[in-house]
Design a protein around this motif. Structure first.
Motif, PDB file in Angstrom:
ATOM      1  N   HIS A  29      -5.089  -6.420   1.663  1.00 55.81           N
ATOM      2  CA  HIS A  29      -5.938  -7.199   0.895  1.00 55.81           C
ATOM      3  C   HIS A  29      -7.225  -6.797   0.389  1.00 55.81           C
ATOM      4  N   ALA A  30      -7.746  -7.265  -0.653  1.00 60.67           N
ATOM      5  CA  ALA A  30      -8.735  -6.777  -1.511  1.00 60.67           C
ATOM      6  C   ALA A  30      -9.980  -6.628  -0.504  1.00 60.67           C
ATOM      7  N   GLU A  31     -10.171  -7.078   0.518  1.00 57.91           N
ATOM      8  CA  GLU A  31     -11.426  -7.104   1.502  1.00 57.91           C
ATOM      9  C   GLU A  31     -11.524  -5.627   1.936  1.00 57.91           C
ATOM     10  N   ARG A  32     -10.484  -4.695   1.840  1.00 57.47           N
ATOM     11  CA  ARG A  32     -10.610  -3.420   2.205  1.00 57.47           C
ATOM     12  C   ARG A  32     -11.044  -2.360   1.236  1.00 57.47           C
ATOM     13  N   TYR A  33     -11.221  -2.915  -0.102  1.00 58.64           N
ATOM     14  CA  TYR A  33     -11.410  -1.948  -1.202  1.00 58.64           C
ATOM     15  C   TYR A  33     -13.063  -1.398  -1.030  1.00 58.64           C
ATOM     16  N   ARG A  34     -14.075  -2.031  -0.602  1.00 56.30           N
ATOM     17  CA  ARG A  34     -15.351  -1.795  -0.545  1.00 56.30           C
ATOM     18  C   ARG A  34     -15.639  -0.237   0.039  1.00 56.30           C
ATOM     19  N   PRO A  35     -15.425  -0.078   1.451  1.00 61.77           N
ATOM     20  CA  PRO A  35     -15.706   0.831   1.963  1.00 61.77           C
ATOM     21  C   PRO A  35     -15.089   2.235   1.551  1.00 61.77           C
ATOM     22  N   LEU A  52      -3.487  -5.334  -9.224  1.00 56.90           N
ATOM     23  CA  LEU A  52      -3.332  -7.035  -8.658  1.00 56.90           C
ATOM     24  C   LEU A  52      -2.084  -7.276  -7.893  1.00 56.90           C
ATOM     25  N   THR A  53      -1.479  -6.292  -7.308  1.00 59.71           N
ATOM     26  CA  THR A  53      -0.323  -6.391  -6.268  1.00 59.71           C
ATOM     27  C   THR A  53      -1.124  -6.681  -4.995  1.00 59.71           C
ATOM     28  N   THR A  54      -2.496  -6.292  -4.975  1.00 61.85           N
ATOM     29  CA  THR A  54      -3.227  -6.542  -3.741  1.00 61.85           C
ATOM     30  C   THR A  54      -3.832  -7.987  -3.719  1.00 61.85           C
ATOM     31  N   PRO A  55      -3.618  -8.703  -2.846  1.00 58.31           N
ATOM     32  CA  PRO A  55      -4.080 -10.080  -2.602  1.00 58.31           C
ATOM     33  C   PRO A  55      -5.631 -10.249  -2.732  1.00 58.31           C
ATOM     34  N   GLY A  56      -6.190 -11.083  -3.579  1.00 62.54           N
ATOM     35  CA  GLY A  56      -7.684 -11.276  -3.482  1.00 62.54           C
ATOM     36  C   GLY A  56      -8.419 -10.222  -4.558  1.00 62.54           C
TER      37      GLY A  56
END
Length: 223
Positions: A29-35, A52-56
């Motif tokens: 999920h894209a929520e894991r990107y930032r850190p 884009l294969t990452t949801p969100g």
């Protein structure tokens, strides 16, 4: 190559030419990107590809582009259609990456003044991507071909910039760059388990090794 493709071709960004490495982020999920992006940018990896294969992903592009403005360029990969290309470019994506040669996506990106890196494998596909107006051609999966392939391609296609992707290791970076790659694209070898909650200190260590490997190879201007 058509006159239109030549006229609209977008050159590589200064960040890519200086950094010579693109980190490819693929997560659950894209929520894991930032850190993870924070660690990469702090270590000097300043070209980031969100897949884009990452949801969100489409929902966070604009926010991440704004957050890292002036520090890193945020692009979007696995772009498969014109409509998706338009959407992520409108959100501010600095560049687009495709797994195959997608002329409509290349046209949209170059028309918007953004870099685009279509995926290719064979000499015919490489030339097709370049003729369509690519900034550089992403050779994928590069691990199946090796740096010697780049040296061979440079004979008939000396003016086509290439970027290996898929199975590129940190230790092999100098060899790829010495073979003529304009930059390297790294996924799992660089990211490890960081996008699954892994140790970010270990990610930082790998990112610094990546940066050191690039620096040891010199600048892209010597290609």
């Amino acid at each position: 190559m058509t006159a239109t493709a030549a006229a609209t071709r977008v050159p590589p960004s200064p960040l890519l030419l200086a950094g010579r490495a693109v980190a490819v982020l693929r997560a659950d999920h894209a929520e894991r990107y930032r850190p993870v992006i924070d660690v990469l940018v702090d270590a000097g990896i300043t070209s980031i590809e969100l897949t884009l294969t990452t949801p969100g992903t489409t929902e966070v592009v604009q926010q991440l582009v704004r957050q890292y403005a002036g520090r890193a360029e945020i692009g979007v990969g696995t772009v498969l259609s014109r409509d998706v290309a338009i959407a992520v470019l409108d959100a501010g994506a600095a560049f687009l990456v495709t797994p195959t040669v997608q002329p409509d996506v290349i046209q949209v990106a170059s028309g918007a003044g953004r870099a685009v890196f279509p995926g290719a494998y064979t000499p015919t596909e490489i030339q097709a991507g370049w003729n369509a107006g690519a900034t550089a051609v992403k050779v994928f999966p590069a691990s199946s071909l090796g740096p010697a392939y780049f040296r061979s391609i440079a004979g008939p296609f000396p003016d086509i910039p290439l970027m290996p992707s898929g199975g590129v290791s940190i230790d092999s970076i100098p060899e790829w760059l010495a073979a003529g790659a304009i930059a390297v694209s790294l996924g799992g070898e660089l990211l490890g388990d960081s996008l699954r909650g892994g140790d970010l200190a270990e990610l930082a260590s790998r990112a610094r090794r990546c940066r050191d490997a690039v620096d040891s190879a010199g600048s892209a201007d010597s290609r």
